[in-house]
Write an enzyme that holds these catalytic residues in place. Structure first.
Site, PDB file in Angstrom:
ATOM      1  N   LEU A  84     -30.343 -17.300  36.225  1.00  0.00           N
ATOM      2  CA  LEU A  84     -30.035 -15.913  36.554  1.00  0.00           C
ATOM      3  C   LEU A  84     -30.121 -15.690  38.054  1.00  0.00           C
ATOM      4  O   LEU A  84     -31.066 -16.142  38.719  1.00  0.00           O
ATOM      5  CB  LEU A  84     -31.008 -14.977  35.832  1.00  0.00           C
ATOM      6  CG  LEU A  84     -31.037 -15.097  34.299  1.00  0.00           C
ATOM      7  CD1 LEU A  84     -32.014 -14.095  33.715  1.00  0.00           C
ATOM      8  CD2 LEU A  84     -29.643 -14.902  33.714  1.00  0.00           C
ATOM      9  N   CYS A  85     -29.123 -14.984  38.573  1.00  0.00           N
ATOM     10  CA  CYS A  85     -29.079 -14.679  39.999  1.00  0.00           C
ATOM     11  C   CYS A  85     -29.812 -13.370  40.254  1.00  0.00           C
ATOM     12  O   CYS A  85     -29.245 -12.283  40.110  1.00  0.00           O
ATOM     13  CB  CYS A  85     -27.626 -14.581  40.458  1.00  0.00           C
ATOM     14  SG  CYS A  85     -27.441 -14.157  42.193  1.00  0.00           S
ATOM     15  N   LEU A  86     -31.077 -13.468  40.612  1.00  0.00           N
ATOM     16  CA  LEU A  86     -31.903 -12.303  40.904  1.00  0.00           C
ATOM     17  C   LEU A  86     -32.559 -12.503  42.268  1.00  0.00           C
ATOM     18  O   LEU A  86     -32.691 -13.635  42.753  1.00  0.00           O
ATOM     19  CB  LEU A  86     -32.977 -12.121  39.822  1.00  0.00           C
ATOM     20  CG  LEU A  86     -32.485 -12.083  38.364  1.00  0.00           C
ATOM     21  CD1 LEU A  86     -33.674 -12.029  37.410  1.00  0.00           C
ATOM     22  CD2 LEU A  86     -31.556 -10.903  38.135  1.00  0.00           C
TER      23      LEU A  86
ATOM     24  N   THR B 281     -24.761  -8.820  38.026  1.00  0.00           N
ATOM     25  CA  THR B 281     -25.176  -9.936  38.872  1.00  0.00           C
ATOM     26  C   THR B 281     -24.718 -11.217  38.210  1.00  0.00           C
ATOM     27  O   THR B 281     -24.287 -11.205  37.037  1.00  0.00           O
ATOM     28  CB  THR B 281     -26.703  -9.943  39.075  1.00  0.00           C
ATOM     29  OG1 THR B 281     -27.047 -10.977  40.000  1.00  0.00           O
ATOM     30  CG2 THR B 281     -27.426 -10.198  37.758  1.00  0.00           C
TER      31      THR B 281
END
Length: 243
Positions: free
Chosen positions: A90-92, A125
């Protein structure tokens, strides 16, 4: 020497974070490292009330680099949830997609709090998906039984596994009772219908031919009497006119 020293630092920091989590848990989230590898943590997010995720139990994992806390972890979610793709990095801002925004002072609790915050948002995202609230609620209801297919989830969260199994048994029992109750009502209704006279049929079918015959005879007699009375009246009127 350097690699060993860094690994020792990561281990010490993660142990410290774990002790802090035990004393001060993150609301709606719990996490525990694998007994065989402290660099891999598994977490469970329990859907907050008054959200589309309410009642859901979402299993995921954090994979820490050996350079932690100087580098951020990879974040994955395993249980279908309607917000993030499953088994995808996940792109966080708190994940390894953004090492430039990472703060070494952030702890595992900080990461879990940020993950929950991102989950409840709707901003897109990399790794996020768009679904309706209805879909999210459906997935929340299915999440518990789905987690029982994951061996790691069962081993690390035995209390949750037992709760899910108890809930499944309770639902099955409710369905069974409802089905049996519906079957009894249907059976009793059929018995009453078979024993009760139909509104579309006479109460005594054996008398139906006789009733039809006498009804027709009486109708004919009334017609004949009517014609006779009419003829008599006409005849009387004609005689009166002639006279």
């Amino acid at each position: 020497m350097t690699s060993k020293r860094v690994n020792t630092t990561a281990t010490a920091r993660l142990k410290q974070d774990y002790l802090r989590l035990m004393k001060d848990p993150v609301p709606y989230v719990r996490a525990i490292p694998l007994p065989s590898n402290i660099l891999e943590w598994h977490y469970v997010v329990q859907g907050p009330e008054k959200t589309p995720f309410e009642g859901g139990i979402y299993h995921g994992k954090l994979v820490f680099p050996r350079e932690f806390p100087f580098k951020p972890p990879s974040i994955y979610i395993i249980t279908p949830n309607g917000r993030f793709k499953c088994n995808t990095r996940l792109c966080l801002s708190i994940s390894d997609f953004h090492p430039d925004t990472w703060n070494p002072a952030w702890s595992v609790a900080t990461i879990l709090t940020g993950l929950l915050s991102f989950m409840l948002e709707k901003s897109p995202t990399l790794g996020s998906i768009e679904t309706s609230d209805y879909t999210k609620r459906q997935l929340a209801a299915q999440s518990g039984p789905l987690n029982l297919n994951n061996k790691t989830f069962i081993e690390l969260f035995p209390d949750l596994s037992e709760e899910i199994q108890s809930e499944i048994k309770r639902r099955d029992e409710e369905i069974k009772q409802a089905t049996e109750s519906s079957g009894r009502l249907s059976s009793n209704s059929n018995i009453r219908n078979n024993n009760s006279p139909s509104f579309n049929q006479p109460f005594n079918n054996n008398n139906e031919p006789n009733q039809g015959f006498w009804g027709s005879a009486l109708a004919n007699i009334f017609v004949i009497l009517g014609f006779a009375a009419f003829a008599f009246t006409v005849k009387y009127v004609l005689r009166s006119v002639i006279d």
